[in-house]
Write an enzyme that holds these catalytic residues in place. Structure first.
Site, PDB file in Angstrom:
ATOM      1  N   CYS A   1      -2.157   7.658   2.258  1.00 52.69           N
ATOM      2  CA  CYS A   1      -2.681   8.829   2.162  1.00 52.69           C
ATOM      3  C   CYS A   1      -1.514   9.373   1.153  1.00 52.69           C
ATOM      4  O   CYS A   1      -0.270   9.982   1.782  1.00 52.69           O
ATOM      5  CB  CYS A   1      -3.076  10.082   3.484  1.00 52.69           C
ATOM      6  SG  CYS A   1      -4.534   8.861   4.732  1.00 52.69           S
TER       7      CYS A   1
ATOM      8  N   ARG B   1      -0.151   5.031  -2.795  1.00 54.84           N
ATOM      9  CA  ARG B   1       0.444   5.358  -0.560  1.00 54.84           C
ATOM     10  C   ARG B   1      -1.559   4.903  -0.335  1.00 54.84           C
ATOM     11  O   ARG B   1      -1.480   5.330   1.010  1.00 54.84           O
ATOM     12  CB  ARG B   1       0.651   6.962  -1.086  1.00 54.84           C
ATOM     13  CG  ARG B   1       1.790   7.069  -0.908  1.00 54.84           C
ATOM     14  CD  ARG B   1       2.057   8.715  -0.819  1.00 54.84           C
ATOM     15  NE  ARG B   1       2.376   9.106   0.406  1.00 54.84           N
ATOM     16  CZ  ARG B   1       3.771   9.214   0.787  1.00 54.84           C
ATOM     17  NH1 ARG B   1       4.827   8.512   0.606  1.00 54.84           N
ATOM     18  NH2 ARG B   1       3.813   8.852   2.174  1.00 54.84           N
TER      19      ARG B   1
ATOM     20  N   TRP C   1      -5.853   6.928   2.485  1.00 54.24           N
ATOM     21  CA  TRP C   1      -6.628   5.478   3.262  1.00 54.24           C
ATOM     22  C   TRP C   1      -6.935   5.912   4.147  1.00 54.24           C
ATOM     23  O   TRP C   1      -6.696   6.154   5.313  1.00 54.24           O
ATOM     24  CB  TRP C   1      -4.663   4.702   2.802  1.00 54.24           C
ATOM     25  CG  TRP C   1      -4.786   3.186   3.335  1.00 54.24           C
ATOM     26  CD1 TRP C   1      -4.728   2.228   2.912  1.00 54.24           C
ATOM     27  CD2 TRP C   1      -4.523   2.890   4.847  1.00 54.24           C
ATOM     28  NE1 TRP C   1      -4.906   0.775   3.351  1.00 54.24           N
ATOM     29  CE2 TRP C   1      -5.063   1.491   4.807  1.00 54.24           C
ATOM     30  CE3 TRP C   1      -4.695   3.487   5.589  1.00 54.24           C
ATOM     31  CZ2 TRP C   1      -4.630   0.629   5.875  1.00 54.24           C
ATOM     32  CZ3 TRP C   1      -4.639   2.610   7.460  1.00 54.24           C
ATOM     33  CH2 TRP C   1      -4.472   1.249   6.690  1.00 54.24           C
TER      34      TRP C   1
ATOM     35  N   ASN D   1      -2.536  14.101   6.476  1.00 52.61           N
ATOM     36  CA  ASN D   1      -2.033  12.750   6.285  1.00 52.61           C
ATOM     37  C   ASN D   1      -1.203  12.005   7.608  1.00 52.61           C
ATOM     38  O   ASN D   1      -0.478  12.886   8.130  1.00 52.61           O
ATOM     39  CB  ASN D   1      -0.988  12.226   5.201  1.00 52.61           C
ATOM     40  CG  ASN D   1      -0.080  10.520   4.847  1.00 52.61           C
ATOM     41  OD1 ASN D   1      -0.584  10.097   5.818  1.00 52.61           O
ATOM     42  ND2 ASN D   1       1.300  10.864   4.767  1.00 52.61           N
ATOM     43  N   GLY D   2      -1.923  10.431   7.902  1.00 51.17           N
ATOM     44  CA  GLY D   2      -1.691  10.614  10.201  1.00 51.17           C
ATOM     45  C   GLY D   2      -3.035  11.004  10.646  1.00 51.17           C
ATOM     46  O   GLY D   2      -3.718  10.515  10.302  1.00 51.17           O
TER      47      GLY D   2
ATOM     48  N   GLU E   1       7.722 -15.150   2.715  1.00 56.31           N
ATOM     49  CA  GLU E   1       7.675 -13.923   1.354  1.00 56.31           C
ATOM     50  C   GLU E   1       6.560 -14.436   0.640  1.00 56.31           C
ATOM     51  O   GLU E   1       5.855 -13.325   0.039  1.00 56.31           O
ATOM     52  CB  GLU E   1       8.574 -13.010   0.982  1.00 56.31           C
ATOM     53  CG  GLU E   1       9.088 -12.167  -0.279  1.00 56.31           C
ATOM     54  CD  GLU E   1       7.786 -11.128   0.330  1.00 56.31           C
ATOM     55  OE1 GLU E   1       7.740 -10.690   1.299  1.00 56.31           O
ATOM     56  OE2 GLU E   1       8.000 -10.267  -0.419  1.00 56.31           O
TER      57      GLU E   1
ATOM     58  N   LYS F   1       2.986 -12.024  -1.179  1.00 56.96           N
ATOM     59  CA  LYS F   1       3.376 -12.224  -1.887  1.00 56.96           C
ATOM     60  C   LYS F   1       1.517 -12.467  -2.412  1.00 56.96           C
ATOM     61  O   LYS F   1       0.789 -11.840  -3.281  1.00 56.96           O
ATOM     62  CB  LYS F   1       4.704 -12.231  -3.503  1.00 56.96           C
ATOM     63  CG  LYS F   1       5.236 -11.938  -2.900  1.00 56.96           C
ATOM     64  CD  LYS F   1       5.277 -10.876  -3.324  1.00 56.96           C
ATOM     65  CE  LYS F   1       4.804  -9.290  -1.833  1.00 56.96           C
ATOM     66  NZ  LYS F   1       5.583  -8.817  -0.849  1.00 56.96           N
TER      67      LYS F   1
ATOM     68  N   GLU G   1      -1.535 -11.000  -0.678  1.00 56.65           N
ATOM     69  CA  GLU G   1      -1.350  -9.663  -0.924  1.00 56.65           C
ATOM     70  C   GLU G   1      -2.984  -9.221  -1.981  1.00 56.65           C
ATOM     71  O   GLU G   1      -3.091  -8.677  -1.953  1.00 56.65           O
ATOM     72  CB  GLU G   1      -0.552  -8.927  -1.271  1.00 56.65           C
ATOM     73  CG  GLU G   1       0.377  -8.695   0.432  1.00 56.65           C
ATOM     74  CD  GLU G   1       1.691  -8.010   0.395  1.00 56.65           C
ATOM     75  OE1 GLU G   1       2.194  -7.726   1.052  1.00 56.65           O
ATOM     76  OE2 GLU G   1       2.794  -8.361  -0.303  1.00 56.65           O
TER      77      GLU G   1
ATOM     78  N   HIS H   1       4.213 -31.070  12.485  1.00 58.34           N
ATOM     79  CA  HIS H   1       3.981 -30.148  14.285  1.00 58.34           C
ATOM     80  C   HIS H   1       2.716 -29.438  14.473  1.00 58.34           C
ATOM     81  O   HIS H   1       1.882 -28.997  15.326  1.00 58.34           O
ATOM     82  CB  HIS H   1       5.102 -29.640  15.106  1.00 58.34           C
ATOM     83  CG  HIS H   1       5.558 -29.927  15.121  1.00 58.34           C
ATOM     84  ND1 HIS H   1       6.328 -31.174  15.986  1.00 58.34           N
ATOM     85  CD2 HIS H   1       7.300 -30.339  14.214  1.00 58.34           C
ATOM     86  CE1 HIS H   1       7.316 -31.906  16.770  1.00 58.34           C
ATOM     87  NE2 HIS H   1       7.752 -31.161  15.663  1.00 58.34           N
TER      88      HIS H   1
ATOM     89  N   LYS I   1       1.300   1.642   0.322  1.00 56.12           N
ATOM     90  CA  LYS I   1       2.605   1.374   0.276  1.00 56.12           C
ATOM     91  C   LYS I   1       3.120   1.679   1.553  1.00 56.12           C
ATOM     92  O   LYS I   1       3.793   0.737   1.487  1.00 56.12           O
ATOM     93  CB  LYS I   1       2.909   1.818  -1.726  1.00 56.12           C
ATOM     94  CG  LYS I   1       4.387   1.688  -1.578  1.00 56.12           C
ATOM     95  CD  LYS I   1       4.452   0.760  -2.816  1.00 56.12           C
ATOM     96  CE  LYS I   1       5.292  -0.030  -3.005  1.00 56.12           C
ATOM     97  NZ  LYS I   1       6.328  -1.682  -2.867  1.00 56.12           N
TER      98      LYS I   1
HETATM   99  C1  G6P Z   1       3.733  -1.718   3.651  1.00 55.71           C
HETATM  100  C2  G6P Z   1       4.243  -1.980   2.129  1.00 55.71           C
HETATM  101  C3  G6P Z   1       4.638  -3.874   2.092  1.00 55.71           C
HETATM  102  C4  G6P Z   1       5.889  -3.409   3.304  1.00 55.71           C
HETATM  103  C5  G6P Z   1       5.977  -2.543   4.357  1.00 55.71           C
HETATM  104  C6  G6P Z   1       6.842  -2.039   4.912  1.00 55.71           C
HETATM  105  O1  G6P Z   1       2.954  -3.340   4.853  1.00 55.71           O
HETATM  106  O2  G6P Z   1       2.944  -2.648   1.869  1.00 55.71           O
HETATM  107  O3  G6P Z   1       4.986  -3.796   1.243  1.00 55.71           O
HETATM  108  O4  G6P Z   1       6.940  -4.689   2.793  1.00 55.71           O
HETATM  109  O5  G6P Z   1       4.936  -1.803   3.969  1.00 55.71           O
HETATM  110  O6  G6P Z   1       7.662  -1.495   4.346  1.00 55.71           O
HETATM  111  P1  G6P Z   1       8.673  -0.710   4.179  1.00 55.71           P
HETATM  112  O7  G6P Z   1       8.631   0.739   3.550  1.00 55.71           O
HETATM  113  O8  G6P Z   1       9.349  -0.169   5.868  1.00 55.71           O
HETATM  114  O9  G6P Z   1       9.984  -1.671   3.202  1.00 55.71           O
END
Ligand code: G6P
Length: 608
Positions: free
Chosen positions: A2, A27, A74, A99-100, A481, A485, A488, A504, A603
């Site tokens: 948000c 956001r 969001w 927001n929250g 990672e 990616k 996501e 395993h 994000k």
């Molecule tokens: C969200 C984002 C990720 C990020 C994670 C942690 O899930 O979509 O890309 O890695 O938060 O965010 P931060 O700002 O704490 O690194």
């Protein structure tokens, strides 16, 4: 999670609010809305979908005002509908953006219903706007009404509130969700972060937890959670409006994958000398604290967690005890706290509530010192930590984190060196590592030059629903990672396994339909991972291997080899992640997904 933007000015603020929303859209992007104080009403426009959909609905010649609030959502409480979109409004008298999460919204809703209030949305926010309205009806002005309302709220909030009876006034408040006040002579703004405001001002104040700001005809007054007048410093943001422009790239994620050379150079600047790491770059008290540190506990979420997993290998190699845990899991259990332990949070945004909560827990449980590696100055994590090390990645807009990860790794290696030199790391090795770090920007460019080759490879994933990523040691987190990616942004189910664990369980999944991506640099684990690759080949799996030019691995039936320029083992994760980022990006381009704003994600996750 948000985004909030609000403005009180002498001129029309609607274009600025829409521009601010676009800049905050990373956001949250389920729905968006704006409310303005206009003539005899509060007028509200909301739409599901993107800010562009909202903008298309607005008649800018008619919808004008000098006071207004706006929001990009969001969804948490209530689905993605027009009714649930913010701003929320009460009796055409008060409008609120939030927001929250308000945890006690049920009780407040019942109490308000018993007073005759009805609710049109499923959101927790609607109780706030009705409660403010209720206090105003009992004689309070807007400031007093918000002050009284927030004392009733349990949970996390950043708020912007306006009302019909006091045009030219806007109240902001925050508790555990971020909110900034932008200032300019005669005008003032609210924003979830500076990207929302940078087009109109670079001067801002950071509200502290519990603060309320009264913006009245451009005059700004701040009160703390005891309702006492307080002063907050006016700071100057170094963000440039252009830094968040897309330029010639197709997506922010693409731009950000291509930026780490500069971002790493910026992160190292002033932090290393010819042969060593300058430990004062971790803060004034760093040397004194580091002398006492016996163990490191890393806490983070998402991509930042994976950078912590890489770093554990460095810490322990240099003789520093290190544990790494996902923030929510860390908060979910009791801990045996090692003596003189440093709790290290890693975060791009500095506002991830799970990480903030875990840091609080760690402090309560007796972790003695705290350090954050963070990309957002003035963020909550920065303010809550004893020591701070800023990554200088610049703004990261794409929801899937890329350049933040590579700069976090560079920062973590610097930290491992300064702690390690108190244990097993000798001066010669430190000097060699500093040299390697300095060579990173050039090596990043080499890795990026394989973009076209990887783009071709991406076509193989178009009809796939699953993929398996393998890595060992330092490169298992890189496999994690890479898988993150891919899932996501391309929505392909991707799992990463330590290559040795293949037999395993996950080997049962391998057949001719399963792409298996292996990260196989030229290190002392190479022969072992080669055996794992053979296990996959023997079962008809389709292999894509990222290997060193000198690893002796060549393409063959069922195996594609992407050759990576030789790189020192310690820094190799920083290089090997780049082709995996490019692969995920190109697969998503082919699949036509919304790369910078993947479905259901946000994000900056500021709700638990
Ligand atoms: C969200 C984002 C990720 C990020 C994670 C942690 O899930 O979509 O890309 O890695 O938060 O965010 P931060 O700002 O704490 O690194």
């Amino acid at each position: 999670m948000c985004g909030i933007v609000g403005a009180v000015s002498k001129s029309n603020i609607v274009p600025m609010l829409i521009d601010g929303l676009k800049r905050l859209e990373y956001r949250g992007y389920d729905s968006a809305g704006v409310a303005i104080v206009r003539d005899n009403e509060i007028e509200r426009k909301v739409n599901v979908g993107r800010v562009a959909d909202l903008e298309a609905d607005i008649d800018f010649d008619r919808f004008k005002a000098s006071t207004g609030i706006a929001h990009t959502r969001w969804a948490t409480h209530g689905g993605v509908t027009r009714d649930n979109a913010h701003p929320h409004i009460s009796q055409n008298n008060v409008a609120v953006v939030h927001n929250g999460i308000i945890e006690n919204h049920h009780e407040l809703r019942e109490e308000l219903m018993s007073k005759g209030y009805s609710f049109y949305s499923q959101t927790d926010t609607e109780v706030i706007v009705n409660k403010v309205d209720d206090f105003i009806n009992h004689g309070d002005d807007l400031l007093a009404a918000v002050q009284k309302t927030i004392k009733l709220l349990k949970g996390a909030y950043a708020l912007g509130v306006i009302c019909l009876s006091e045009p030219g006034r806007m109240i902001g408040a925050r508790s555990r969700s971020p909110l900034l006040v932008g200032v300019k002579p005669g005008e003032a703004y609210l924003g979830s972060d500076m990207s929302a405001l940078i087009a109109v001002t670079n001067k801002f104040m950071v509200l502290e937890d519990g603060d309320i700001v009264d913006i009245n005809q451009g005059q700004v007054t701040i009160y703390n959670n005891q309702d006492q007048l307080v002063e907050r410093d006016v700071k100057t943001s170094s963000l440039s409006a252009n830094a968040i422009e897309l330029g010639d790239y197709h997506h922010y994620m693409q731009k950000e994958i291509f930026e780490p050379g500069q971002a790493i150079a910026d992160t190292l600047e002033g932090r290393i000398s010819a042969n060593s790491v300058l430990e004062q770059s971790f803060g004034h008290d760093a040397a004194e604290i580091f002398d006492r540190v016996e163990a490191v506990q890393i806490i983070a979420c998402g991509t930042s967690f994976y950078s912590g997993l890489v770093a554990r290998n460095w810490f322990e190699k240099f003789g520093v005890r290190c544990d790494v845990e996902i923030a929510t899991e860390f908060s979910s259990r009791a801990h045996v706290v090692p003596a003189n332990a440093l709790v290290l949070t890693i975060s791009q945004s500095g506002e991830t509530i799970d990480t903030l909560t875990a840091l609080d827990k760690a402090k309560q449980q007796g972790y003695r010192y705290s350090l954050t590696i963070c990309n957002a100055a003035e963020s909550s994590l920065v303010r809550a930590s004893d020591l701070v090390f800023m990554t200088h990645a610049g703004p990261e807009i794409g929801v899937a984190s890329t350049k933040a990860f590579t700069t976090q790794l560079a920062a973590l290696l610097l930290l491992a060196i300064v702690l390690g030199r108190r244990k097993l790391l000798d001066q010669t090795t430190e000097a060699e590592l500093v040299n390697e770090l300095r060579s990173l920007p050039g090596k990043v460019e080499q890795a990026l030059s394989q973009d076209k080759e990887i783009q071709k490879l991406a076509t193989r994933f178009v009809d796939k629903n699953h993929a398996l990523f393998l890595g060992r040691g330092l490169h298992f987190p890189i496999a994690l990672e890479g898988a993150l990616k891919l899932k996501e942004i391309s929505y392909i189910h991707a799992e990463a396994y330590p290559a040795g664990e293949l037999k395993h369980g996950p080997l049962a999944l391998v057949d001719s339909q399963m792409p298996v991506i292996a990260v196989a640099p030229n290190n002392d684990l190479l022969e072992k991972i080669k055996s794992n690759i053979q296990e996959v080949r023997a079962r008809g799996g389709q292999l894509i291997v990222f290997a060193d030019q000198e690893s002796g691995m060549d393409a063959d039936a069922g195996i594609e080899v992407i050759k990576v320029a030789p790189v020192d083992d310690t820094i190799s994760p920083i290089i090997y992640v780049i082709p995996l980022q490019l692969l995920a990006y190109h697969v998503a381009v082919i699949k036509g997904t919304d790369i910078d704003k993947p479905r259901n994600l946000a994000k900056s996750v500021t709700v638990e």
